[in-house]
Motif scaffolding. Structure first.
Motif, PDB file in Angstrom:
ATOM      1  N   GLN A  17      35.096  19.636  28.083  1.00  0.00           N
ATOM      2  CA  GLN A  17      34.772  20.677  27.121  1.00  0.00           C
ATOM      3  C   GLN A  17      33.262  20.643  26.868  1.00  0.00           C
ATOM      4  OE1 GLN A  17      37.578  21.154  23.634  1.00  0.00           O
ATOM      5  NE2 GLN A  17      38.196  19.087  24.293  1.00  0.00           N
ATOM      6  N   ARG A  18      32.707  21.785  26.520  1.00  0.00           N
ATOM      7  CA  ARG A  18      31.258  21.866  26.296  1.00  0.00           C
ATOM      8  C   ARG A  18      30.966  22.677  25.040  1.00  0.00           C
ATOM      9  NH1 ARG A  18      28.141  20.324  30.734  1.00  0.00           N
ATOM     10  NH2 ARG A  18      29.359  19.920  32.632  1.00  0.00           N
ATOM     11  N   ILE A  19      29.955  22.238  24.308  1.00  0.00           N
ATOM     12  CA  ILE A  19      29.471  22.944  23.125  1.00  0.00           C
ATOM     13  C   ILE A  19      27.963  23.058  23.240  1.00  0.00           C
ATOM     14  CG2 ILE A  19      29.369  22.954  20.598  1.00  0.00           C
ATOM     15  CD1 ILE A  19      31.671  20.941  20.606  1.00  0.00           C
ATOM     16  N   GLU A  20      27.438  24.203  22.850  1.00  0.00           N
ATOM     17  CA  GLU A  20      25.984  24.400  22.840  1.00  0.00           C
ATOM     18  C   GLU A  20      25.547  24.725  21.420  1.00  0.00           C
ATOM     19  OE1 GLU A  20      23.359  28.092  24.057  1.00  0.00           O
ATOM     20  OE2 GLU A  20      24.011  27.041  25.872  1.00  0.00           O
ATOM     21  N   VAL A  21      24.598  23.937  20.881  1.00  0.00           N
ATOM     22  CA  VAL A  21      24.143  24.121  19.505  1.00  0.00           C
ATOM     23  C   VAL A  21      22.632  23.965  19.415  1.00  0.00           C
ATOM     24  CG1 VAL A  21      26.332  23.352  18.499  1.00  0.00           C
ATOM     25  CG2 VAL A  21      24.507  21.686  18.932  1.00  0.00           C
ATOM     26  N   ASP A  22      22.104  24.328  18.230  1.00  0.00           N
ATOM     27  CA  ASP A  22      20.669  24.169  17.968  1.00  0.00           C
ATOM     28  C   ASP A  22      20.363  22.856  17.250  1.00  0.00           C
ATOM     29  OD1 ASP A  22      19.840  26.866  18.881  1.00  0.00           O
ATOM     30  OD2 ASP A  22      21.045  27.528  17.167  1.00  0.00           O
ATOM     31  N   GLN A  23      21.290  22.429  16.376  1.00  0.00           N
ATOM     32  CA  GLN A  23      21.080  21.233  15.564  1.00  0.00           C
ATOM     33  C   GLN A  23      22.380  20.445  15.502  1.00  0.00           C
ATOM     34  OE1 GLN A  23      18.258  20.172  13.862  1.00  0.00           O
ATOM     35  NE2 GLN A  23      16.995  21.883  14.549  1.00  0.00           N
ATOM     36  N   MET A  24      22.254  19.135  15.315  1.00  0.00           N
ATOM     37  CA  MET A  24      23.417  18.270  15.114  1.00  0.00           C
ATOM     38  C   MET A  24      23.239  17.441  13.845  1.00  0.00           C
ATOM     39  SD  MET A  24      24.155  16.755  18.943  1.00  0.00           S
ATOM     40  CE  MET A  24      25.448  15.646  18.355  1.00  0.00           C
ATOM     41  N   ILE A  25      24.330  17.274  13.120  1.00  0.00           N
ATOM     42  CA  ILE A  25      24.398  16.311  12.026  1.00  0.00           C
ATOM     43  C   ILE A  25      25.453  15.290  12.432  1.00  0.00           C
ATOM     44  CG2 ILE A  25      24.944  15.937   9.598  1.00  0.00           C
ATOM     45  CD1 ILE A  25      24.042  18.835   9.081  1.00  0.00           C
ATOM     46  N   VAL A  26      25.035  14.062  12.632  1.00  0.00           N
ATOM     47  CA  VAL A  26      25.932  13.015  13.113  1.00  0.00           C
ATOM     48  C   VAL A  26      26.279  12.089  11.949  1.00  0.00           C
ATOM     49  CG1 VAL A  26      26.236  11.125  14.746  1.00  0.00           C
ATOM     50  CG2 VAL A  26      24.968  13.168  15.443  1.00  0.00           C
ATOM     51  N   ASN A  27      27.494  12.236  11.447  1.00  0.00           N
ATOM     52  CA  ASN A  27      27.988  11.411  10.339  1.00  0.00           C
ATOM     53  C   ASN A  27      29.157  10.561  10.832  1.00  0.00           C
ATOM     54  OD1 ASN A  27      27.482  14.099   7.940  1.00  0.00           O
ATOM     55  ND2 ASN A  27      26.106  12.439   8.478  1.00  0.00           N
ATOM     56  N   THR A  28      28.850   9.664  11.752  1.00  0.00           N
ATOM     57  CA  THR A  28      29.881   8.823  12.367  1.00  0.00           C
ATOM     58  C   THR A  28      29.885   7.405  11.811  1.00  0.00           C
ATOM     59  OG1 THR A  28      28.330   8.395  14.178  1.00  0.00           O
ATOM     60  CG2 THR A  28      29.952  10.136  14.518  1.00  0.00           C
TER      61      THR A  28
END
Length: 430
Positions: A306-317
């Protein structure tokens, strides 16, 4: 309080060449470190606090976030007793503080009581025994601890009779990748990835009308999503995708109306409503294999292509402990959770919520290195189920032990609200 006039108990006593008693060194001036200081002060045990930033700097970084636990769970008992001897105004114990209020109304006033013994902007880079590396056993316990710190201008050494490591896990985040590895491609995207709970209002230009992916299934991720949805209502072209490893999104909703911490339960109810209203696109299960930048976009690929294309990521892992400063000491952590070994079975997030953690104290936190303790969220390793009240009981028990009060050290009690997925992911914030 004049430290040179206060002898330590036989369980803690270490002296300098001049014969003066050495203090207990508390590493970290967050909620748990300051609580440790309060308990040591009540027991008339000398201490110093060493902090790489400013007092409560981790809490300040999420000051816009409202805790889901009320004040009564966030104020340590010894700290409260000390503060009530001043002109401190105690907050309403049933109210929910923000991070900013926690600092301004509690941690800041508490730190002022210890101002003569707090060393800020002193980053601890190593701890050892004087003249003794990890391998040496002879006379080991008779040697004081050496704590090496780095300041803006030089290297300084402190000596201590005991060490309480309350450095937490905040600022050492888990990566986006599901294999747990921080690979160069992710590090290269640091300008487009935020690992905190960002203040969306203060940094809205970064997110307005952008495609944003929020990674993670805990309360930090939900807080980020709720803020982004508020932004989307003003800027409808903002697109929000919630990326989870869970089999079903409902697993992230927590205890809901059954949660004894009402605010914690409401977070799950709010995000459930947001999903129902289709304000956020949910993709789950999605286990991230790689991320890379192509034509100014972040491309996220899963193990099943699966693939996603975004401008920004918020990583709350979540976050993980950093043991670099401890490597010359004899300490142990669990091979799986990286928690203090005796805690591992108590805090496995697959088996326990916050309210089901058994009371524990000095005995469970005791290390091979005598008078060295890892406390607070760092004692929980990678488990995301830590509450401040747990840390307060830890340091109360340790202070009692260092004072020679074995009865008080062993009589640990802890009452926490039951139910809900108690993952704050904030390194002990709530």
């Amino acid at each position: 309080m004049t430290y040179s006039a206060i002898p330590l108990t036989s369980s803690t006593t270490q002296q300098t060449n001049e014969g003066a008693s050495l203090p207990v060194a508390i590493i970290g001036a967050g909620p748990i470190g300051l609580a440790a200081a309060a308990h040591l002060q009540e027991r008339k045990i000398p201490f110093i606090i060493i902090e790489k930033g400013l007092v409560a700097s981790a809490v300040t970084s999420w000051q816009h976030v409202r805790l889901f636990s009320p004040w009564k769970y966030n104020i340590d008992a010894a700290a409260q007793r000390l503060l009530t001897q001043t002109d401190w105004q105690q907050p309403n114990e049933e109210k929910l503080p923000t991070g900013q209020e926690l600092v301004e109304k509690y941690l800041g006033p508490l730190a002022k009581l210890f101002k003569d013994y707090v060393y800020v902007k002193h980053e601890v880079i190593a701890i050892s025994r004087q003249q003794t590396d990890r391998m040496k056993t002879t006379n080991r316990q008779q040697m004081p601890f050496e704590i090496i710190t780095k300041t803006e201008n030089n290297i300084k050494t402190f000596m201590a009779a005991a060490v309480i490591d309350a450095t937490g896990t905040w600022g050492n985040p888990n990566p986006a990748l599901s294999n747990g590895l921080f690979l160069p491609a992710e590090r290269a995207l640091h300008e487009k990835i935020d690992y905190s709970i960002p203040d969306i209002t203060a940094h809205k230009e970064r997110y307005i009308n952008k495609k944003i992916a929020v990674i993670g299934g805990g309360h930090s991720a939900i807080n980020s999503l709720i803020q982004l949805v508020a932004l989307k209502k003003r800027y409808p072209d903002t697109q929000i995708t919630w990326v989870l490893r869970k089999d079903k999104v409902e697993q992230a909703f927590g205890g809901g109306r059954d949660d004894q911490l009402v605010s914690r339960g409401q977070l799950g109810l709010r995000i459930a409503k947001i999903i129902e209203e289709q304000l956020v696109t949910v993709i789950t299960p999605f286990r991230i294999q790689s991320i890379e930048e192509l034509q100014h976009k972040i491309h996220i690929k899963s193990y099943d292509a699966q693939r996603i294309e975004v401008d920004q990521m918020i990583v709350n892992t979540g976050n993980r402990p950093n043991f670099t400063i401890n490597h010359e000491l004899r300490f142990e952590v669990d091979a799986i959770t990286e928690a203090v070994p005796a805690l591992s079975n108590l805090i496995d997030p697959n088996l326990h919520s916050c309210g089901s953690v058994d009371a524990h104290g000095e005995k469970e936190l005791r290390q091979l290195e005598k008078n060295f303790y890892i406390v607070g969220s760092k004692s929980y390793g990678r488990a995301p189920t830590f509450l401040m009240a747990t840390g307060y009981e830890q340091v109360r028990s340790i202070a009692a032990y260092l004072a020679g009060d074995m009865k008080a050290a062993q009589q640990v009690q802890l009452s926490l609200p039951e139910t809900g997925v108690c993952s704050s992911d904030q390194g002990g914030c709530c």
